[in-house]
Motif scaffolding. Structure first.
Motif, mmCIF file in Angstrom:
data_model
loop_
_atom_site.group_PDB
_atom_site.id
_atom_site.type_symbol
_atom_site.label_atom_id
_atom_site.label_comp_id
_atom_site.label_asym_id
_atom_site.label_seq_id
_atom_site.Cartn_x
_atom_site.Cartn_y
_atom_site.Cartn_z
ATOM 1 N N ARG A 186 0.825 -1.205 0.000
ATOM 2 C CA ARG A 186 0.000 0.000 0.000
ATOM 3 C C ARG A 186 0.862 1.259 0.000
ATOM 4 O O ARG A 186 1.914 1.315 0.635
ATOM 5 C CB ARG A 186 -0.896 -0.012 1.241
ATOM 6 C CG ARG A 186 -1.875 1.147 1.330
ATOM 7 C CD ARG A 186 -2.584 1.127 2.675
ATOM 8 N NE ARG A 186 -3.560 2.219 2.733
ATOM 9 C CZ ARG A 186 -4.861 2.064 2.746
ATOM 10 N NH1 ARG A 186 -5.370 0.853 2.694
ATOM 11 N NH2 ARG A 186 -5.677 3.098 2.824
ATOM 12 N N PRO A 189 0.477 5.880 -0.029
ATOM 13 C CA PRO A 189 -0.473 6.993 0.135
ATOM 14 C C PRO A 189 -0.715 7.732 -1.181
ATOM 15 O O PRO A 189 0.113 7.706 -2.089
ATOM 16 C CB PRO A 189 0.239 7.904 1.148
ATOM 17 C CG PRO A 189 1.691 7.647 0.919
ATOM 18 C CD PRO A 189 1.804 6.199 0.529
ATOM 19 N N VAL A 242 -3.124 7.447 -3.595
ATOM 20 C CA VAL A 242 -3.561 6.786 -4.830
ATOM 21 C C VAL A 242 -4.791 7.451 -5.427
ATOM 22 O O VAL A 242 -4.910 7.564 -6.656
ATOM 23 C CB VAL A 242 -3.810 5.280 -4.576
ATOM 24 C CG1 VAL A 242 -4.625 4.650 -5.709
ATOM 25 C CG2 VAL A 242 -2.479 4.552 -4.427
ATOM 26 N N GLU A 262 -4.518 -3.094 -1.889
ATOM 27 C CA GLU A 262 -5.084 -2.403 -0.730
ATOM 28 C C GLU A 262 -5.538 -0.991 -1.073
ATOM 29 O O GLU A 262 -6.305 -0.390 -0.308
ATOM 30 C CB GLU A 262 -4.046 -2.356 0.393
ATOM 31 C CG GLU A 262 -3.694 -3.719 0.960
ATOM 32 C CD GLU A 262 -2.618 -3.606 2.025
ATOM 33 O OE1 GLU A 262 -2.896 -3.005 3.084
ATOM 34 O OE2 GLU A 262 -1.509 -4.098 1.793
ATOM 35 N N ASN A 263 -5.062 -0.431 -2.174
ATOM 36 C CA ASN A 263 -5.455 0.912 -2.598
ATOM 37 C C ASN A 263 -6.524 0.909 -3.682
ATOM 38 O O ASN A 263 -6.962 1.980 -4.119
ATOM 39 C CB ASN A 263 -4.247 1.685 -3.137
ATOM 40 C CG ASN A 263 -3.213 1.987 -2.082
ATOM 41 O OD1 ASN A 263 -2.109 1.469 -2.125
ATOM 42 N ND2 ASN A 263 -3.563 2.827 -1.120
ATOM 43 N N GLU A 280 -9.918 2.941 -3.072
ATOM 44 C CA GLU A 280 -9.870 4.401 -3.148
ATOM 45 C C GLU A 280 -9.681 4.872 -4.584
ATOM 46 O O GLU A 280 -10.226 5.901 -4.980
ATOM 47 C CB GLU A 280 -8.772 4.967 -2.247
ATOM 48 C CG GLU A 280 -7.371 4.585 -2.604
ATOM 49 C CD GLU A 280 -6.349 5.160 -1.633
ATOM 50 O OE1 GLU A 280 -5.947 6.318 -1.815
ATOM 51 O OE2 GLU A 280 -5.950 4.431 -0.716
ATOM 52 N N SER A 298 -6.302 10.323 1.748
ATOM 53 C CA SER A 298 -5.513 9.377 0.953
ATOM 54 C C SER A 298 -4.039 9.759 0.988
ATOM 55 O O SER A 298 -3.167 8.904 1.166
ATOM 56 C CB SER A 298 -6.025 9.358 -0.490
ATOM 57 O OG SER A 298 -5.178 8.595 -1.326
ATOM 58 N N GLY A 309 -2.537 8.754 4.070
ATOM 59 C CA GLY A 309 -2.551 7.319 4.316
ATOM 60 C C GLY A 309 -3.541 6.908 5.378
ATOM 61 O O GLY A 309 -3.328 5.936 6.104
ATOM 62 N N GLY A 362 -12.301 2.764 0.996
ATOM 63 C CA GLY A 362 -11.768 3.726 0.038
ATOM 64 C C GLY A 362 -12.282 5.138 0.109
ATOM 65 O O GLY A 362 -11.733 6.016 -0.556
#
Length: 507
Positions: A117, A119, A121, A141-142, A145, A255, A258, A264
């Protein structure tokens, strides 16, 4: 062989598209990276080489040159690992170079080839869409979002091997799509802390209602234990829900920090409550690589500062510009970073060091100590606070029973009606709430009759208001009128607004 893929660099909450150029040629073995790189980006060469080997893609000893362009933008963070790895695979003929120009890539690599992951994204995918890319490959994991951005395919990958199989069309990844409007409809607002739990405190609760209706700043002053924090914690429960565009704004900031949840997006207005020992940098944002601070994390929500005079003066004075402009500008050698900071400030304080002034039967502070304590908050900052409410001790009869108190749901209904009036009034102007009404438009939207104008002049002279505090009082009166149905501002509305100016002993 030469190859080229694309990623993005974070600049505040905004992003810039970065091209990752790779050239592999014969010669003495060398892995060189250029392009104004931070130390964690330079470390990518070791992570990438090890991840490639452990994923089944051994690299022959070659002369490798990686350029991250444009060179005048500082690159920081670990999200460049995946695009560098894919560019190397294309340069070594493991992947075809054709078609990569339409694919956006970002992600950190573990030594085993897993994709971790990163920050920011959401903002990266938004910028990729603007730049015309057709698909994005980001860490699994992103993916949620990134999936809130409509009109571009977003794929979440768990390993480097999955990315190569997807690009070779051997096994396609599944795209992720999140509809914000559907999420908002599914998300029923939950009032966790209710105003019905607060007995008495009619004036303070009314001030909180006005503040919520117009998104005004609020300062609560009172003795310890009278309910200042209880009132502040219940304000989010009477605020209106976020609009879809506000969800995107708030989620993009979180985002970058993080701090987004697994699904998301953030679906409720932020409520931030930093401790009074917080530094100026942590409050406003910054650092060598600027990140959003608490005032940006409170964007479109509430920033609650408990025990306001106990905060560092440097930290408090930083609030002055964001309260006026709704954003934070941070300048560094690498450039200027802008973070949104349009928040509702709610603060509380005691009236003196011991907390019991003006009750001289309990207050042990001298006059000098009281003045020193109150003057920890500068007049320019107090001027930027629209509503000042005193929270007084309640009697035992009020505390133990009596009439049932209004619930947050009932107050929220009035707030929503007042904000609907504001939405209709300011449609097409870019103004959302009365608190954001510029001074140039006060005569148009806060027009006063002859009698009301004379009354306002009297208040201005007797209260010794500044131009700023006078304009803020007019905005508060406009909100009170909206809670009363949205008609013209009357003397009654002005009279109530002036009650929320600081009393003489607290100035």
């Amino acid at each position: 062989m030469y190859s080229k893929v694309y990623t993005a660099a974070l600049n505040g909450v905004q992003c810039r598209i970065i091209s990752v150029e790779t050239d592999v040629s014969d010669g003495l073995p060398l892995f060189s990276m250029v392009g104004y790189l931070a130390s964690e980006v330079r470390e990518a060469q070791d992570r990438v080489k090890t991840a490639l080997r452990n994923s089944g893609f051994p690299m022959q000893p070659k002369r490798i040159m990686v350029n991250l362009a444009p060179a005048d933008i500082r690159k920081s963070g670990s999200g460049y690992d995946l695009p560098i790895a894919v560019a190397l695979l294309a340069a070594h003929h493991y992947l075809p170079g054709e078609g990569l120009e339409r694919v956006f890539l970002a992600g950190e690599l573990g030594l085993d080839g897993s994709i971790c992951r990163i920050p920011g994204v959401l903002g990266m995918v938004l910028e990729a869409k603007r730049a015309g890319f057709t698909s994005c490959i980001v860490p699994k994991e992103n993916a949620a979002e990134g999936g809130v951005i409509q009109g571009i395919a977003v794929y979440g990958a768990g390993t480097l091997r999955e990315v190569t199989e997807h690009l070779l069309s051997a096994r396609r990844l599944e795209s992720v799509t999140i509809n914000i409007e559907e999420k908002l409809q599914e998300h029923a607002p939950v009032i966790e802390e209710d105003f019905a739990d607060i007995h008495g405190q009619t004036m303070a609760k009314r001030a909180a209602e006005i503040a919520a209706a117009g998104m005004h700043n609020l300062l609560l002053t009172g003795q310890p234990g009278v309910g200042k924090t209880m009132i502040a914690r219940r304000i989010p429960g009477i605020l209106p829900p976020l609009h879809p565009d506000e969800v995107l704004e708030v989620s993009q900031i979180h985002s970058v920090a993080g701090m987004l949840p697994a699904d998301g997006v953030l679906l409720k207005r932020p409520f931030r409550m930093p401790h009074h020992t917080i530094s100026a940098v942590a409050l406003a944002g910054g650092g060598s690589i600027p990140h959003p601070g608490e005032i940006s994390l409170a964007h479109r929500g509430v920033l609650y500062l408990d025990e306001l005079p106990e905060f560092q003066r440097e930290a408090l004075e930083i609030l002055r510009q964001p309260l006026e402009e709704g954003e934070v500008r941070i300048s560094r050698n690498s450039g200027q970073y802008v973070f949104p900071a349009d928040f509702m400030l709610v603060a509380s304080r005691n009236p003196c060091y011991c907390g019991y002034y003006p009750d001289r039967t309990r207050c042990t502070c001298s006059e000098g100590e009281i003045r020193s304590y109150l003057h920890r908050i500068s007049r320019p900052l107090l001027d930027r606070i629209d509503l000042h409410a005193e929270v007084r001790p309640v009697s035992y009869q009020e505390l133990s029973g009596g009439q049932p108190e209004e619930t947050s749901r009932q107050i929220r209904e009035r707030v929503l009606r007042a904000q609907e009036i504001q939405n209709q009034r300011y449609e097409g102007t870019g103004i959302r709430f009365n608190s954001g009404l510029p001074s140039s438009l006060l005569k148009k939207y806060c027009a006063l009759g002859a009698e009301e104008d004379r009354f306002m002049q009297q208040i201005y002279e007797t209260k010794k208001l500044t131009a700023r505090s006078c304009h803020r009082m007019l905005r508060v009166a406009r909100t009170i009128a909206d809670l009363d149905g949205g008609g013209a501002i009357s003397i009654r509305h002005l009279s109530e607004a002036v009650r929320y100016r600081p009393s003489k002993f607290l100035e």
